[in-house]
Design a protein around this motif. Structure first.
Motif, short mmCIF file in Angstrom:
data_model
loop_
_atom_site.label_atom_id
_atom_site.label_comp_id
_atom_site.label_asym_id
_atom_site.label_seq_id
_atom_site.Cartn_x
_atom_site.Cartn_y
_atom_site.Cartn_z
N PRO A 44 0.83 -1.21 0.00
CA PRO A 44 0.00 0.00 0.00
C PRO A 44 0.87 1.26 0.00
O PRO A 44 1.89 1.31 0.69
N ALA A 45 0.46 2.24 -0.77
CA ALA A 45 1.29 3.44 -0.95
C ALA A 45 1.59 4.16 0.36
O ALA A 45 2.67 4.71 0.53
N ASP A 46 0.64 4.12 1.31
CA ASP A 46 0.85 4.87 2.56
C ASP A 46 1.72 4.12 3.57
O ASP A 46 2.04 4.65 4.63
N LEU A 47 2.13 2.88 3.22
CA LEU A 47 2.95 2.10 4.15
C LEU A 47 4.34 1.78 3.59
O LEU A 47 5.08 0.99 4.18
N LEU A 48 4.70 2.40 2.49
CA LEU A 48 5.94 2.03 1.82
C LEU A 48 7.17 2.21 2.70
O LEU A 48 8.07 1.37 2.71
N GLU A 49 7.24 3.32 3.44
CA GLU A 49 8.42 3.58 4.25
C GLU A 49 8.55 2.53 5.36
O GLU A 49 9.65 2.03 5.64
N GLN A 50 7.43 2.18 5.99
CA GLN A 50 7.47 1.15 7.02
C GLN A 50 7.85 -0.21 6.43
O GLN A 50 8.62 -0.97 7.03
N LEU A 51 7.31 -0.51 5.25
CA LEU A 51 7.62 -1.78 4.60
C LEU A 51 9.09 -1.85 4.21
O LEU A 51 9.74 -2.90 4.32
N ARG A 52 9.63 -0.73 3.75
CA ARG A 52 11.05 -0.68 3.39
C ARG A 52 11.93 -0.94 4.61
O ARG A 52 12.87 -1.73 4.56
N ALA A 53 11.61 -0.28 5.73
CA ALA A 53 12.39 -0.47 6.95
C ALA A 53 12.27 -1.91 7.45
O ALA A 53 13.27 -2.51 7.90
N HIS A 54 11.08 -2.49 7.34
CA HIS A 54 10.88 -3.87 7.78
C HIS A 54 11.69 -4.83 6.91
O HIS A 54 12.30 -5.77 7.43
N ARG A 55 11.71 -4.60 5.62
CA ARG A 55 12.46 -5.49 4.72
C ARG A 55 13.96 -5.42 5.01
O ARG A 55 14.65 -6.44 5.01
N ILE A 56 14.47 -4.22 5.24
CA ILE A 56 15.90 -4.07 5.56
C ILE A 56 16.22 -4.79 6.86
O ILE A 56 17.23 -5.50 6.97
#
Length: 278
Positions: A44-56
């Motif tokens: 979801p577009a509004d969660l991209l930053e959180q998803l990126r941090a989680h993936r890292i």
């Protein structure tokens, strides 16, 4: 000193090589983590930053074997298996994926090299003292040879990863430029399809270059050429019923209808001044 007892200097040299080897392996793993963690992002577009941090964070905890598993099959893929997509989202979503497709034999060779390096790394970390007699000169000689071999192997692999990382950085730079382009801005603001940035428009341009006859290309021949190389690219995916409609909608090509052998056939050519799709 007995001839079967290793001099202290031999042990010190092994310790130096072992430290150098471990540092090279850790640097290699860090580069692997950077590539695996950033080659894709979706959600979801509004969660991209959180998803990126989680993936890292998730990638940071993976072993070298897990990282190699992600690299081979997700970043580097056999030809014909690229472009795997996530499930569709109900909310506005974003998906970004970078992959390199390799011939099957090349993919297998690279995968085998990385698996062997992983096995040697694990043996070095967990079983080095079990497998090497460091109390004898001969044992130290074998140990130095084995460590030096791993250093050479990881150095070669790291250089190749360095090239891959540089290519991915360049792709991200180009992608960012595309996002800031007028085509994408018009897409978000007015809903105009960014044809110059689509794979299907690029494929039409490539087909026109490969199949041109006096500057014009048969639409029928071009669609056969594209379908063989990009089977996922279809007019329906872009809101068009036919290839002729899609070519017309892009405004990147001239289109004409000819009557040949009693049949109406469509031909097209890249429109002068529009440049090649990117």
């Amino acid at each position: 000193m007995a001839p079967d007892t290793a001099p202290p200097l031999e042990r010190h040299e092994i310790e130096r090589l072992l430290g150098q080897c471990l540092l090279r392996l850790q640097a290699f793993e860090l580069r692997l983590k950077a590539i695996v963690a950033t080659h894709r992002l979706s959600g979801p577009a509004d969660l991209l930053e959180q998803l990126r941090a989680h993936r890292i964070d998730e990638t940071r905890r993976k072993t070298m074997g897990g990282l190699v598993g992600d690299l081979m099959g997700n970043v580097l893929v056999p030809e014909g298996q690229q472009g795997l997509r996530d499930e569709a989202e109900d909310a506005p979503a974003f998906s970004f994926l970078m992959q390199i497709a390799l011939p099957a034999d090349e993919f297998s060779r690279i995968e085998a090299e990385h698996r062997k390096l992983t096995a040697k790394r694990n043996a070095l970390v967990h079983h080095f003292l079990e497998e090497h007699d460091l109390l004898s000169e001969e044992g130290c000689r074998v140990a130095k040879r084995d460590i030096s071999g791993i250093i050479e192997r990881v150095t070669r692999a790291d250089k190749k990863l360095d090239v891959l990382a540089a290519d991915m950085d360049q792709v991200r730079k180009v992608f960012a430029e595309h996002l800031a382009s007028p085509d994408v801005r018009d897409w978000f603001v007015s809903g105009r399809h960014p044809w110059r940035l689509t794979t299907i428009a690029g494929a039409l341009h490539q087909a026109a270059t490969a199949l041109s006859q006096d500057g014009w290309t048969s639409v029928e021949a071009a669609t056969t050429w594209i379908t063989a190389r990009c089977p996922d690219e279809r007019p329906e995916s872009h809101g068009c019923r036919t290839w002729r409609q899609l070519i017309h909608e892009t405004r990147l090509f001239d289109l004409q209808i000819r009557r040949e052998n009693g049949r109406r056939q469509a031909w097209y050519r890249p429109r002068p001044g529009r440049g090649e799709p990117t």
